[in-house]
Structures are given as C-alpha cells and as structure tokens.
Design a protein around this motif. Sequence first.
Motif, short mmCIF file in Angstrom:
data_model
loop_
_atom_site.label_atom_id
_atom_site.label_comp_id
_atom_site.label_asym_id
_atom_site.label_seq_id
_atom_site.Cartn_x
_atom_site.Cartn_y
_atom_site.Cartn_z
N THR A 84 -7.95 -0.98 1.78
CA THR A 84 -8.74 0.26 1.78
C THR A 84 -8.99 0.78 3.20
OG1 THR A 84 -10.78 -1.05 1.64
CG2 THR A 84 -9.84 -0.23 -0.42
N ASN A 132 -0.12 3.80 -2.94
CA ASN A 132 -1.18 4.73 -2.54
C ASN A 132 -1.10 6.08 -3.24
OD1 ASN A 132 -2.46 2.92 -0.93
ND2 ASN A 132 -1.99 3.91 1.02
N ASN A 133 0.10 6.56 -3.50
CA ASN A 133 0.26 7.89 -4.10
C ASN A 133 0.41 7.85 -5.62
OD1 ASN A 133 0.14 9.20 -1.56
ND2 ASN A 133 2.34 8.78 -1.21
N PHE A 170 -5.95 2.77 0.67
CA PHE A 170 -6.05 2.82 -0.79
C PHE A 170 -7.46 3.22 -1.21
CE2 PHE A 170 -6.46 1.18 -5.11
CZ PHE A 170 -5.30 1.68 -5.68
N ASP A 171 -7.56 3.96 -2.30
CA ASP A 171 -8.84 4.50 -2.79
C ASP A 171 -9.81 3.36 -3.13
OD1 ASP A 171 -10.92 5.83 -3.96
OD2 ASP A 171 -9.73 6.79 -5.53
N ALA A 193 0.82 -1.21 0.00
CA ALA A 193 0.00 0.00 0.00
C ALA A 193 0.86 1.26 0.00
CB ALA A 193 -0.95 -0.01 1.20
N LYS A 194 1.95 1.23 0.76
CA LYS A 194 2.85 2.38 0.81
C LYS A 194 3.44 2.68 -0.56
CE LYS A 194 6.76 4.21 3.43
NZ LYS A 194 7.77 3.94 4.50
#
Length: 261
Positions: free
Chosen positions: A208, A166-167, A213-214, A162-163
């Motif tokens: 999520t 995520n961006n 996360f979106d 996720a890290k």
Amino acid sequence: MKKLISVFFILIILSASCVPKKKLVISETNIVKLQKQNENTLSQLKECNEKVAKLNDDKIDFKNDNDLALKELKVISDASNTTISDQAKRLKALQDIIQAQKNSMTKLNQSIADALISYQANELYIYTKDGNVYILLEESLLFKSGSDVIDVKGKDALRKLAKAINNVKDINIMIEGHTDDIPINTARFKDNWDLSTARATTILRVLTNEFGFDPKRITASGRGKFHPVKSNDTPEGRASNRRTEIIISPDLNELFKILYQ
C-alpha cells in the motif's frame, strides 16, 4: 195380516234409512283420512320446496365461491408467474456475474504468473482454489529467520505483484502470515503468532505505502503455527510451513445485492 204387512213396511223403511247413515259415516271417515293425507302431502311438498330453495341458494353460493376462488387463483398464478420471471432474471444476473468474475480471476491468475515467472517453485507458488487466486511466498524469498524485515529480492517480487494487480477492479486481498511449530520468544516477538502477524502487516504496508495498492481493499492477519501445509516433523516440512499467503478474492458486493434484494 194387514198389521203384519205394516210392520214389514216399517222395517223396510227403517232399513232403508240406516243404509245412507252408514255410508255417511264411512264417507266422513274417508274424508278425514284424505285430509290427513293431503296435510302430509302438503307438508312433504313444502319440505321439498324448501330443499329446492336451499339447493338454489347453495348453487348461487357455490358459484360465487367458485368465481372468488378462480379470481384468487388467477391472482396467485399471476404473482407466481411474476415471481418465477423475477427469479429467472435474478438467476441469469447471478450467473453472468459469477462467469464474469471467473473470467476475470482466470485472467488475473495468468497476469500474476507472467509477472512472477522469474521466480522458482521453491520461492513462490501460484494456484487457484474456490474462485480465489493464491500466491504462496516462502520465507526464504521474503524474510530472514525470526525477522519481519523484507529482503530486497522479496520486495522486488511484491513490486511485480503490485504492478499486475493495482489496476484490477473488484478484488480484495488477504495477507496471511504462517510459521512452523518451533517456539519463538524474543524482545520483539512474544510467540509465533506475533511473528506471523508482523510479517503479514509488513507486506501490507509495502503493497500500500510503497507500491500503491488500495488500502481499503487489503487485510492482514497472523495465523501462527495453526494452519500447516506439511508435517512439522522434518526440516523440509517446517520450511514449507514458514510462509506468507496472499489471497486475492473477487469482490462479492454485486452478488450480495442481487441475492438479498
């Protein structure tokens, strides 16, 4: 004798009077003939004049048609040039987007590999295919047999993933759960399809709800036993088939906008 001479003169006079009459008849015949020839000539001349007039009209019509055709051809040519130019611009825009997505996915693949570098090949495997990044997580890393509860080590792997993602903009994620072909029927899971779907949904919720996360860009699905990567005839093959695949794909909305505009 005088009488004979008189008769002779009378014959001469009569003969002389017959010659002009004969010539007159011939002349009249010739006149009629000439009149007919003249009429034929005039008729032919009239027909020729009509043909000349028609040719002149056809020439004018041809010129008008030719001018119109040239104008239409110019319009078509201009439109064609515009179309070709537009198509070239669209193709260039598509190529730019595809190349940008390719670069982005290559960079993302490397970022994920760096984030998950501490895990062994028998725990997870990362590869690219058809422009997508695949993260294959073995059952042994995430779940106990027959369970959809994620182990601590598995959750840590998802946190690191996720890290890394995520961006990153313009990506979508599909989580697929897979099993071997050994039937399962418990109070919680009716069959392998139930188990594979529950595992995929569990990972979705962790990414999520816990790791941010979106949720609009992630989907979960259960594939059951129907997409094995190895034969189920051996323990090793069955172990490989009990897996979860996280598939990261570039967002294709911009591509579709250009393709269908």
